[in-house]
Design a protein around this motif. Structure first.
Motif, mmCIF file in Angstrom:
data_model
loop_
_atom_site.group_PDB
_atom_site.id
_atom_site.type_symbol
_atom_site.label_atom_id
_atom_site.label_comp_id
_atom_site.label_asym_id
_atom_site.label_seq_id
_atom_site.Cartn_x
_atom_site.Cartn_y
_atom_site.Cartn_z
ATOM 1 N N ILE A 71 0.839 -1.201 0.000
ATOM 2 C CA ILE A 71 0.000 0.000 0.000
ATOM 3 C C ILE A 71 0.873 1.249 0.000
ATOM 4 O O ILE A 71 0.640 2.208 -0.745
ATOM 5 N N ASP A 72 1.915 1.249 0.862
ATOM 6 C CA ASP A 72 2.839 2.382 0.907
ATOM 7 C C ASP A 72 3.493 2.605 -0.454
ATOM 8 O O ASP A 72 3.592 3.729 -0.942
ATOM 9 N N ARG A 73 3.936 1.517 -1.063
ATOM 10 C CA ARG A 73 4.699 1.639 -2.302
ATOM 11 C C ARG A 73 3.827 2.126 -3.459
ATOM 12 O O ARG A 73 4.270 2.935 -4.276
ATOM 13 N N VAL A 74 2.599 1.633 -3.527
ATOM 14 C CA VAL A 74 1.685 2.099 -4.583
ATOM 15 C C VAL A 74 1.396 3.587 -4.399
ATOM 16 O O VAL A 74 1.380 4.362 -5.361
ATOM 17 N N PHE A 75 1.183 3.992 -3.153
ATOM 18 C CA PHE A 75 0.911 5.398 -2.888
ATOM 19 C C PHE A 75 2.082 6.274 -3.338
ATOM 20 O O PHE A 75 1.877 7.322 -3.978
ATOM 21 N N LEU A 76 3.308 5.876 -3.020
ATOM 22 C CA LEU A 76 4.468 6.688 -3.405
ATOM 23 C C LEU A 76 4.564 6.803 -4.929
ATOM 24 O O LEU A 76 4.875 7.876 -5.456
ATOM 25 N N ARG A 77 4.329 5.707 -5.629
ATOM 26 C CA ARG A 77 4.387 5.750 -7.093
ATOM 27 C C ARG A 77 3.326 6.684 -7.662
ATOM 28 O O ARG A 77 3.596 7.464 -8.585
ATOM 29 N N GLU A 78 2.128 6.625 -7.102
ATOM 30 C CA GLU A 78 1.070 7.512 -7.575
ATOM 31 C C GLU A 78 1.401 8.964 -7.293
ATOM 32 O O GLU A 78 1.137 9.848 -8.123
ATOM 33 N N ARG A 79 1.977 9.234 -6.131
ATOM 34 C CA ARG A 79 2.355 10.605 -5.782
ATOM 35 C C ARG A 79 3.428 11.120 -6.737
ATOM 36 O O ARG A 79 3.393 12.276 -7.164
ATOM 37 N N ILE A 80 4.404 10.283 -7.090
ATOM 38 C CA ILE A 80 5.477 10.702 -7.991
ATOM 39 C C ILE A 80 4.916 11.029 -9.373
ATOM 40 O O ILE A 80 5.284 12.033 -9.992
ATOM 41 N N GLU A 81 4.015 10.184 -9.887
ATOM 42 C CA GLU A 81 3.418 10.439 -11.197
ATOM 43 C C GLU A 81 2.641 11.744 -11.193
ATOM 44 O O GLU A 81 2.681 12.518 -12.151
ATOM 45 N N GLN A 82 1.937 11.989 -10.107
ATOM 46 C CA GLN A 82 1.190 13.233 -9.977
ATOM 47 C C GLN A 82 2.136 14.427 -9.984
ATOM 48 O O GLN A 82 1.905 15.427 -10.685
ATOM 49 N N VAL A 127 5.354 19.182 -12.228
ATOM 50 C CA VAL A 127 6.641 19.768 -12.610
ATOM 51 C C VAL A 127 6.635 20.130 -14.094
ATOM 52 O O VAL A 127 7.094 21.216 -14.484
ATOM 53 N N ALA A 128 6.125 19.244 -14.934
ATOM 54 C CA ALA A 128 6.075 19.518 -16.375
ATOM 55 C C ALA A 128 5.225 20.758 -16.668
ATOM 56 O O ALA A 128 5.585 21.588 -17.517
ATOM 57 N N ARG A 129 4.132 20.893 -15.932
ATOM 58 C CA ARG A 129 3.267 22.062 -16.128
ATOM 59 C C ARG A 129 3.944 23.336 -15.638
ATOM 60 O O ARG A 129 3.745 24.412 -16.215
ATOM 61 N N ARG A 130 4.765 23.223 -14.600
ATOM 62 C CA ARG A 130 5.497 24.415 -14.124
ATOM 63 C C ARG A 130 6.568 24.813 -15.140
ATOM 64 O O ARG A 130 6.733 25.998 -15.462
ATOM 65 N N ILE A 131 7.294 23.832 -15.665
ATOM 66 C CA ILE A 131 8.363 24.128 -16.622
ATOM 67 C C ILE A 131 7.793 24.726 -17.905
ATOM 68 O O ILE A 131 8.374 25.640 -18.504
ATOM 69 N N SER A 132 6.624 24.251 -18.317
ATOM 70 C CA SER A 132 6.001 24.766 -19.541
ATOM 71 C C SER A 132 5.377 26.144 -19.344
ATOM 72 O O SER A 132 5.025 26.820 -20.318
ATOM 73 N N GLY A 133 5.222 26.558 -18.090
ATOM 74 C CA GLY A 133 4.600 27.851 -17.809
ATOM 75 C C GLY A 133 3.116 27.771 -17.559
ATOM 76 O O GLY A 133 2.461 28.786 -17.283
ATOM 77 N N PHE A 192 19.176 18.056 0.093
ATOM 78 C CA PHE A 192 20.018 18.215 -1.091
ATOM 79 C C PHE A 192 19.769 19.618 -1.629
ATOM 80 O O PHE A 192 18.638 19.953 -2.023
ATOM 81 N N ASN A 193 20.804 20.431 -1.626
ATOM 82 C CA ASN A 193 20.651 21.872 -1.820
ATOM 83 C C ASN A 193 20.733 22.355 -3.260
ATOM 84 O O ASN A 193 20.520 23.543 -3.509
ATOM 85 N N TRP A 194 21.031 21.462 -4.227
ATOM 86 C CA TRP A 194 21.224 21.928 -5.608
ATOM 87 C C TRP A 194 20.439 21.081 -6.603
ATOM 88 O O TRP A 194 20.884 20.846 -7.727
ATOM 89 N N ILE A 195 19.265 20.655 -6.204
ATOM 90 C CA ILE A 195 18.420 19.842 -7.084
ATOM 91 C C ILE A 195 17.819 20.717 -8.189
ATOM 92 O O ILE A 195 17.286 21.794 -7.929
ATOM 93 N N ARG A 196 17.877 20.235 -9.430
ATOM 94 C CA ARG A 196 17.195 20.931 -10.525
ATOM 95 C C ARG A 196 15.741 20.493 -10.551
ATOM 96 O O ARG A 196 15.425 19.317 -10.314
ATOM 97 N N LEU A 197 14.872 21.416 -10.859
ATOM 98 C CA LEU A 197 13.441 21.132 -10.836
ATOM 99 C C LEU A 197 13.102 19.938 -11.723
ATOM 100 O O LEU A 197 12.353 19.032 -11.315
ATOM 101 N N GLU A 198 13.669 19.920 -12.917
ATOM 102 C CA GLU A 198 13.321 18.858 -13.856
ATOM 103 C C GLU A 198 13.821 17.478 -13.404
ATOM 104 O O GLU A 198 13.343 16.435 -13.880
ATOM 105 N N ASP A 199 14.793 17.457 -12.458
ATOM 106 C CA ASP A 199 15.324 16.184 -11.963
ATOM 107 C C ASP A 199 14.582 15.668 -10.732
ATOM 108 O O ASP A 199 14.809 14.528 -10.304
ATOM 109 N N THR A 200 13.717 16.484 -10.172
ATOM 110 C CA THR A 200 13.087 16.119 -8.907
ATOM 111 C C THR A 200 12.281 14.817 -8.989
ATOM 112 O O THR A 200 12.421 13.944 -8.122
ATOM 113 N N PRO A 201 11.425 14.609 -10.004
ATOM 114 C CA PRO A 201 10.684 13.341 -10.058
ATOM 115 C C PRO A 201 11.607 12.124 -10.110
ATOM 116 O O PRO A 201 11.319 11.099 -9.476
ATOM 117 N N ALA A 202 12.706 12.230 -10.856
ATOM 118 C CA ALA A 202 13.646 11.103 -10.927
ATOM 119 C C ALA A 202 14.292 10.840 -9.575
ATOM 120 O O ALA A 202 14.504 9.677 -9.185
#
Length: 570
Positions: A26-37, A42-48, A112-122
């Motif tokens: 249950i925990d693992r499915v929830f984390l995967r769903e949260r990451i996809e969300q 993030v993609a919508r923020r990068i696109s403006g 982690f103090n230097w994360i790029r936004l586009e790398d956060t989901p990974a």
């Protein structure tokens, strides 16, 4: 939320390592769903498509801050416990997505103090693979529950607090009623008579002990905190039974959620509410809420608690044999090793074992920082010597909890070769510091450079041993992320007519004798502050009685005597 859905022991896989709670599907499915969300957000923020204002609450729900120069990802480490596998995941994030290091915090988390936004989901995917996440490391919710770094191992422990810390983690995670509190909320729990979690400086602090029948009881402190208004918490209960733990904490949170101020961010903490109502009225409101609840739905039955306890497992300790004798023999042969053992180890409950505190405070270093290589090395040591388990302390060090005494010399040699064998735990260079103005947009001054200067100034280990127990904490602003109020010598960065300056406080303690440091006098420059600390230490060495600690000497002699050392005309 009923107690029966707090513990899902029927679907948990077998325990893979000792000392950490194993996630279920249950925990693992929830984390995967949260990451996809979040990936979509993030993609919508990068696109403006999303503005920063629209994106801010979404990223904070995933532990992502926008700091002075870059994004910062704060990773949750529940009650400070990590497996070797999880530490390697952190090393991978530092290496692949950051600048090769992470920073351990006073909340037993890592940033982690230097994360790029586009790398956060990974990065979040790497965490999820190791059963980790960054949820509730930010926002006005119940933050990471912290605990004693020697939990389940310490010789002086009365009760293992990890079990109840895990119960509180499950209860508080995404709790629908407490997702949008007036302000952030912090809980700490210890099972030792020595307060190693600063319980009295938390929104809720818990000290656990067994009753005459061996069942857990909890001492409950509420309304403690640092920051702009430092306050030592008020004791609400001395003997809260285990079965009522969740219900009583729920009652406290409900009173805070209903009556806590939301009109003023500086007055929105529970400590302000407790002071405004008074301890007696606050206690009465909590008791009224508690009595009115359907407590049967929250009751922690012994079988449920045991189910969680079983998920931590029991280390397969070997018989003591001649482990203690071999350790003593090595200490007699090597003075440097002996000095390290004196400062960097803690007595273990199992004969023949010992706990090791690994200092992340080398001379001139940045407190709490660990490189990706060091993280990998710590994971290796945990696998070889400590049942694949590590702990993070609220003082920005790490612990190998269960080391055979006859293998301690190997551990020390490996740490020394990696530059992590500094024998300074509890000494003046074991400094706690927030990131300060080097990273944080809220800070008034840099905390890291003054920590490095002090560490270098007092680097001589013989001098540190002569000084003895002395805690220095440094904060870059009044928010007190460095817990300067709770230090024997606290240093606060302030803005003095556009220049960085530093104000000293003396006499704080975060332990069972909790006290708030008192301001010594006007702020001064960075170099003057370092010199002032040196003069205070010299004065203490001359005026102390026998082996009296700095804190005890300060309390005996009073503020005026120490103030004259710093501010009196030459």
């Amino acid at each position: 939320m009923s107690a029966d859905i707090l513990i899902r022991d029927d679907v948990l896989p077998a325990v893979r390592s000792v000392g950490t709670y194993t996630y279920d599907q249950i925990d693992r499915v929830f984390l995967r769903e949260r990451i996809e969300q979040f990936k979509d957000q993030v993609a919508r923020r990068i696109s403006g498509e999303l503005t920063e204002d629209e994106f801010k609450p979404l990223r904070l729900m995933n532990g992502l801050y926008l700091q002075l120069h870059a994004y910062m990802l704060r990773v949750a480490v529940p009650y400070g416990t990590l497996t070797a596998r999880q530490v390697r995941a952190l090393a991978r994030i530092a290496r692949e997505f950051d600048r090769g290091y992470g920073h351990f915090t006073t909340r037993q988390n890592i940033q982690f103090n230097w994360i790029r936004l586009e790398d956060t989901p990974a990065a979040l995917e790497v965490l999820a693979e190791a059963d980790m996440h960054a949820i509730q490391t930010s926002g006005n919710c119940i933050r990471n529950v912290t605990s004693d770094e020697f939990a389940g191992a310490s010789a002086d422990e009365l009760l293992d607090p990890r079990v109840h810390a895990e119960i509180l983690r499950q209860w508080s995670t995404l709790h629908p009623e407490f997702t949008f509190l007036p302000r952030k909320f912090k809980i700490a729990i210890s099972g030792s008579p020595q307060d190693r979690v600063a319980a009295r400086f938390h929104d809720i602090g818990l000290i656990a002990r067994p009753d005459v029948n061996g069942r857990p009881l909890f001492e409950v402190f509420v309304g403690g905190g640092l920051g702009r208004t430092p306050i030592v918490g008020t004791k609400l209960r001395d003997d809260l039974p285990e079965e009522d733990l969740v219900a009583y904490l729920e009652a406290i949170l409900r009173v805070y959620n209903e009556f806590g101020r939301r009109d003023n961010i500086y007055k929105a903490r529970i400590k302000i509410l407790v002071q405004a109502l008074g301890a007696d009225e606050f206690r009465q409101r909590v008791d009224t809420e508690f009595v009115a609840m359907d407590r049967a739905r929250y009751r922690l039955e012994p079988a449920l608690v045991q189910a969680i306890r079983n998920r931590f497992g029991v280390p397969a300790f070997e018989p003591e044999g001649n482990a203690s004798a071999l350790l003593m023999e090595m200490r007699q042969k090597d003075r440097a090793f002996d000095a390290w053992v004196r400062t960097n180890t803690h007595a273990h409950r199992a004969p023949g074992y010992i706990s090791v505190v690994v200092s992340l405070k080398p001379a001139g270093g940045i407190p709490g920082d660990a490189t990706s290589d060091q993280l990998d090395m710590l994971a290796n040591l945990a696998e070889r010597f400590s049942f694949s388990e590590l702990r993070v302390t609220h003082l920005q060090n790490v612990v190998l909890g269960h080391v055979r005494q006859d293998r301690l010399y190997e551990v020390w040699q490996a740490l020394s070769e990696a530059g992590m064998g500094t024998a300074n735990i509890g000494f003046i260079t074991d400094i706690v510091a927030c990131p300060g103005l080097d990273y944080c947009a809220l800070a008034n001054a840099r905390a890291i450079p003054i920590a490095q200067k002090l560490s270098s100034r007092f680097a001589d280990l013989e001098l540190q041993r002569e000084i003895g127990s002395l805690r220095i904490n440094i904060s870059g602003c009044i928010n007190a992320c460095g817990h300067h109020h709770a230090a024997h010598i606290g240093i606060l960065g302030v803005d003095k007519r556009g220049e960085e300056a530093f104000q000293l406080t003396l006499g704080g303690s975060g332990e069972e004798d909790a006290s708030i440091g008192q301001i010594l006098g006007p702020a001064m420059s960075e170099d003057d502050a370092v010199d002032a600390v040196a003069r205070l230490v010299d004065f203490y060495l001359v005026r102390r009685n026998d082996e009296e600690r700095f804190l005890d000497a300060y309390r005996r002699l009073g503020t005026a005597a120490f103030k004259d050392v710093v501010y009196a005309p030459a």
